[in-house]
Design a protein around this motif. Structure first.
Motif, short mmCIF file in Angstrom:
data_model
loop_
_atom_site.label_atom_id
_atom_site.label_comp_id
_atom_site.label_asym_id
_atom_site.label_seq_id
_atom_site.Cartn_x
_atom_site.Cartn_y
_atom_site.Cartn_z
N ARG A 81 0.76 -1.22 0.13
CA ARG A 81 0.06 0.06 -0.02
C ARG A 81 0.82 1.26 0.07
NH1 ARG A 81 -4.00 0.32 4.65
NH2 ARG A 81 -2.43 -0.32 5.99
N ASP A 82 0.50 2.40 -0.50
CA ASP A 82 1.04 3.59 -0.66
C ASP A 82 0.27 4.26 0.62
OD1 ASP A 82 2.54 5.72 -1.25
OD2 ASP A 82 1.31 6.39 -2.99
N LEU A 83 1.25 4.47 1.67
CA LEU A 83 0.60 5.10 2.98
C LEU A 83 1.54 6.31 3.13
CD1 LEU A 83 0.03 2.54 5.69
CD2 LEU A 83 -1.68 3.66 4.08
N LYS A 84 0.77 7.24 3.58
CA LYS A 84 1.53 8.42 4.26
C LYS A 84 0.67 9.00 5.42
CE LYS A 84 3.96 12.97 3.71
NZ LYS A 84 4.77 12.75 4.84
N PHE A 85 0.92 8.93 6.67
CA PHE A 85 0.08 9.46 7.73
C PHE A 85 0.63 10.94 8.24
CE2 PHE A 85 0.34 4.80 8.61
CZ PHE A 85 -0.88 4.42 8.29
N GLU A 86 -0.49 11.84 8.18
CA GLU A 86 -0.28 13.17 8.51
C GLU A 86 -0.10 13.06 9.95
OE1 GLU A 86 0.29 15.78 6.54
OE2 GLU A 86 -0.23 14.18 4.87
N THR A 87 -0.56 12.20 10.66
CA THR A 87 -0.27 12.17 12.35
C THR A 87 -0.36 10.60 12.60
OG1 THR A 87 -2.58 11.98 12.81
CG2 THR A 87 -1.67 14.29 12.64
N LEU A 88 0.19 10.44 13.75
CA LEU A 88 0.21 9.15 14.39
C LEU A 88 -1.08 8.64 14.63
CD1 LEU A 88 3.29 9.02 16.77
CD2 LEU A 88 2.72 7.39 14.83
N PHE A 126 -0.67 0.10 20.94
CA PHE A 126 -0.09 1.12 20.03
C PHE A 126 -0.99 2.32 20.10
CE2 PHE A 126 -0.41 2.77 15.40
CZ PHE A 126 0.85 3.43 15.51
N ALA A 127 -2.25 2.32 20.44
CA ALA A 127 -2.95 3.55 20.39
C ALA A 127 -2.61 4.39 21.62
CB ALA A 127 -4.57 3.19 20.39
N ALA A 128 -2.31 3.39 22.90
CA ALA A 128 -2.00 3.93 24.13
C ALA A 128 -0.61 4.83 23.86
CB ALA A 128 -2.06 3.15 25.23
N SER A 129 0.28 4.18 23.22
CA SER A 129 1.64 4.68 23.02
C SER A 129 1.54 5.96 22.34
CB SER A 129 2.52 3.50 22.32
OG SER A 129 3.68 4.15 22.14
N VAL A 130 0.65 5.96 21.39
CA VAL A 130 0.61 7.32 20.50
C VAL A 130 -0.19 8.20 21.23
CG1 VAL A 130 -0.83 8.09 18.60
CG2 VAL A 130 0.36 6.04 18.15
N GLU A 131 -1.08 8.02 22.11
CA GLU A 131 -1.40 9.10 23.14
C GLU A 131 -0.58 9.57 24.06
OE1 GLU A 131 -5.49 9.59 26.26
OE2 GLU A 131 -5.46 7.93 24.49
N ARG A 132 0.15 8.64 24.58
CA ARG A 132 1.54 9.14 25.59
C ARG A 132 2.18 9.89 24.73
NH1 ARG A 132 6.34 5.60 27.33
NH2 ARG A 132 6.91 6.75 29.34
N LEU A 134 6.26 -0.97 16.83
CA LEU A 134 6.12 0.63 16.65
C LEU A 134 6.20 1.03 18.19
CD1 LEU A 134 3.26 0.95 13.88
CD2 LEU A 134 5.71 1.29 13.72
N VAL A 135 5.53 0.22 19.31
CA VAL A 135 5.54 0.56 20.62
C VAL A 135 6.84 0.61 21.09
CG1 VAL A 135 4.72 0.03 22.93
CG2 VAL A 135 3.20 -0.19 21.04
N LEU A 136 7.49 -0.46 20.89
CA LEU A 136 9.00 -0.67 21.32
C LEU A 136 9.97 0.39 20.79
CD1 LEU A 136 9.28 -4.65 20.92
CD2 LEU A 136 9.09 -3.31 22.92
N VAL A 137 9.68 1.06 19.59
CA VAL A 137 10.46 1.81 18.74
C VAL A 137 10.02 3.33 19.49
CG1 VAL A 137 11.04 3.23 16.75
CG2 VAL A 137 11.26 0.61 17.11
#
Length: 155
Positions: free
Chosen positions: A5-12, A105-111, A42-45
């Motif tokens: 897939r061609d993905l680019k996320f503007e935000t986490l 992952f969602a919790a890590s992003v929120e953090r 992703l969380v580990l990084v």
């Protein structure tokens, strides 16, 4: 294997939305890792951006100016190198529960989003402004999540 897939996320947050969509619809793997493994990686990084990286990762500090000049533009453009082995501490185990890992992952992003202090210097790129660190993590999420395709997609 089909095209990635061609993905680019503007935000986490958009990466979390994509992970939740893949979880809801089911997905087809076009790489080595499941959704759960990708989210754990992703969380580990990401978490060391707040908690700090191991001291041994600072050994590469002399290379940071070169990495910022050569590798960072590739990472941010979605042209991250493929096939590079990750450090064992960032490797996800097998047989993870996708739902639990998407939530983590969602919790890590929120953090990350709610972190008000400075982020730890990135091992490859050094100390960067908050927005750039978040942009790097969003590009990293896209790099991995592009290897999964919603089950109901035809191409």
């Amino acid at each position: 294997m089909g095209a990635l897939r061609d993905l680019k996320f503007e935000t986490l947050g958009k990466a979390v939305d994509d992970a939740r969509q893949l979880l809801a619809t089911g997905y087809v793997r076009q790489g080595n890792w499941s959704l759960g493994q990708i989210c754990r990686h992703l969380v580990l990084v990401q978490d060391p951006s707040v908690d700090g990286y191991p001291v041994w990762m600072s050994w590469f500090a002399p290379l940071r100016p070169l990495m910022r000049r050569i590798l960072l533009p590739k990472v941010l453009s979605g042209d991250s190198p493929r096939g590079i082995r990750t450090a064992p501490m960032f490797m996800p185990p097998d047989n993870l529960d996708d739902g639990s890992e998407v939530d983590a992952f969602a919790a890590s992003v929120e953090r990350l989003a709610n972190h008000s202090g400075n982020f730890a210097p990135h091992p490859a790129f050094g100390r960067l402004p908050r927005d750039r660190i978040l942009e790097i993590h969003a590009a990293h999420a896209a790099h991995h999540l592009r290897h999964l395709r919603c089950r109901d997609e035809t191409s």
